[in-house]
Design a protein around this motif. Sequence first.
Motif, mmCIF file in Angstrom:
data_model
loop_
_atom_site.group_PDB
_atom_site.id
_atom_site.type_symbol
_atom_site.label_atom_id
_atom_site.label_comp_id
_atom_site.label_asym_id
_atom_site.label_seq_id
_atom_site.Cartn_x
_atom_site.Cartn_y
_atom_site.Cartn_z
ATOM 1 N N ALA A 173 -1.618 -13.663 -6.409
ATOM 2 C CA ALA A 173 -2.747 -12.930 -5.502
ATOM 3 C C ALA A 173 -3.436 -14.131 -4.876
ATOM 4 O O ALA A 173 -3.814 -13.817 -3.958
ATOM 5 N N GLY A 174 -4.113 -15.036 -5.608
ATOM 6 C CA GLY A 174 -4.792 -16.054 -5.011
ATOM 7 C C GLY A 174 -4.253 -16.897 -3.861
ATOM 8 O O GLY A 174 -4.925 -17.147 -2.773
ATOM 9 N N ARG A 175 -3.047 -17.444 -4.243
ATOM 10 C CA ARG A 175 -2.096 -18.009 -3.016
ATOM 11 C C ARG A 175 -2.237 -17.110 -1.726
ATOM 12 O O ARG A 175 -2.204 -17.808 -0.547
ATOM 13 N N ALA A 183 -7.499 -8.944 3.276
ATOM 14 C CA ALA A 183 -7.033 -7.611 3.657
ATOM 15 C C ALA A 183 -5.492 -7.440 3.501
ATOM 16 O O ALA A 183 -5.030 -6.416 2.902
ATOM 17 N N VAL A 184 -4.592 -8.340 3.885
ATOM 18 C CA VAL A 184 -3.169 -8.348 3.514
ATOM 19 C C VAL A 184 -2.897 -8.060 2.487
ATOM 20 O O VAL A 184 -1.930 -7.688 1.786
ATOM 21 N N ILE A 189 -0.960 -5.792 -2.988
ATOM 22 C CA ILE A 189 -1.157 -5.375 -4.340
ATOM 23 C C ILE A 189 -1.208 -3.855 -4.626
ATOM 24 O O ILE A 189 -0.885 -3.246 -5.437
ATOM 25 N N GLY A 190 -1.788 -3.312 -3.356
ATOM 26 C CA GLY A 190 -1.790 -1.715 -3.339
ATOM 27 C C GLY A 190 -0.569 -1.081 -3.402
ATOM 28 O O GLY A 190 -0.430 -0.272 -4.418
ATOM 29 N N GLU A 193 0.824 -1.269 -6.838
ATOM 30 C CA GLU A 193 -0.031 -0.553 -7.851
ATOM 31 C C GLU A 193 0.396 1.106 -7.506
ATOM 32 O O GLU A 193 -0.422 1.892 -7.962
ATOM 33 N N GLY A 194 1.129 1.338 -6.729
ATOM 34 C CA GLY A 194 1.461 2.583 -6.250
ATOM 35 C C GLY A 194 1.089 3.219 -4.994
ATOM 36 O O GLY A 194 1.481 4.495 -4.588
ATOM 37 N N ALA A 195 0.521 2.683 -4.226
ATOM 38 C CA ALA A 195 -0.254 3.146 -2.744
ATOM 39 C C ALA A 195 1.143 3.277 -1.982
ATOM 40 O O ALA A 195 1.997 2.376 -2.054
ATOM 41 N N VAL A 196 0.837 4.072 -1.000
ATOM 42 C CA VAL A 196 2.001 4.178 0.140
ATOM 43 C C VAL A 196 1.796 3.163 1.230
ATOM 44 O O VAL A 196 0.735 2.699 1.453
ATOM 45 N N PRO A 197 2.908 2.489 1.515
ATOM 46 C CA PRO A 197 2.992 1.127 2.462
ATOM 47 C C PRO A 197 2.184 1.707 3.746
ATOM 48 O O PRO A 197 2.630 2.663 4.548
#
Length: 468
Positions: A173-175, A183-184, A189-190, A193-197
Amino acid sequence: MIAEAPARSRGEVRDSLAAVLSADGTPWAWQGDTGAPGRWVDDTGPADLDVWCAAGPEDSGVVSGLAGRHPCVVIAETTDPGRLRHTVIAVLTRGSPGIVDVTHSDLRVGPVLMVPVAEVTVDPARHRLTGAAAVADLLVRPVLRGRIPVAGRIAEARTAWVAAVPEHRRALAGRLTRQLGAAVTADLIGILEGAVPDPGLPRRARVRLAACSLVPGAVIGTWAQRRHIRPARRERRPFGPLSRGVVVALVGTDGSGKSTVAAELDERLRHCGLTTATAYFGMARGNLPGVALARRVLGVGGTGPATGPDTGRPGHLDHGTLRRLAAWYYAGEYGWRYLRAVVPSLVRGRVVIADRWVYDLRDSPWPGSPAARVAEWLVPAPDLLVLPDAPAEVIHRRKPERSESEQRAQQERFHRLLAEKPARCAEVVVDTSGPADGQVTALVAAVIRAAHTPPGRLRGPGGQGSNR
């Protein structure tokens, strides 16, 4: 040395690749989702078999290992340690040819570092990437290449994200935040964690990728590898969008096997999915544009080398002045023939198989004429210069119209021509003393290599070849 027998199937290529990669104990893994290697075996299109290995390109023995088992050729290689390092190999099979893309060391997309080799984890039993490395391969890589992955691949990435070592998750995540922006990275990560792309995510990610490619520390490497950057959603040719048109010129005395080799090469290239065209650059049939008319006007009945002294009679076959003029006429006609018959095919990315080339002008109609040098200056050298060859007695049995000694002398002249290495990429001798089937494998590989050699990089190691 190129193996002569193509692989029986893509499955055999996949199994050979696994054996080569496992031979020295270096960690390696298939890339893509779980079913990717199997789909590649069943596919007949230009999709790559993607694989990762921990060894760098300078230490990996994958190319030599595969070459010892199947005919193959490297069609792209990038070695800049600040960018993705990979080797793309075209492997010839009896079915559709297969492309193997080997990623070396760090997991990257262009200059974007996703996971350094020290943090790449692998399931050694299944040869699958795990943890953060699997997340980078299954989700981040396709997004940076311009597409949202399919649902099954996203599901595998989410499973890998949950199972990843916490320190590796934070490091990834840091890189990504430093290189692609908060934002990207948050959207990536969203998804995990289950978010719709978000459908607009690939476009925003590629904008950030372009920005990373143009920073002062990376722009030199980006320019050096500009030919290896594959735009997203670009329609691919059989061996990728890097391929260009190629000229293959066959030379040799009558009966050496030029027509047979040309026909076999044409069939094999079309089987590989490449488009071909033909051109004639000889003089014997007088079918260069305007030559028949010139013969009638000048009263010249042939263009073969002079066999006796000039008789001085106008229009005689051995009239020296006419022969000198004919040489210059041919030089101009060769230039016109190249522009009319060859250039359009090269622009379309075709392989032009030419019967003879401008080198015939060295010996006919006026041996030693400066017109020959002018013609070789006007007409670019072929990418490949091919000499079908067989013992003189075999050639003579095929074409007894000429003496065996004359045919032997002509073949020797062509051997001397190849020794000059005039071709842009390679000279190849093809043994035609037996059946042509199976004798052109090295030639097919040479054509594929030439199609992926940038015009400015004409010759490299192994530029001269033989299939004898």
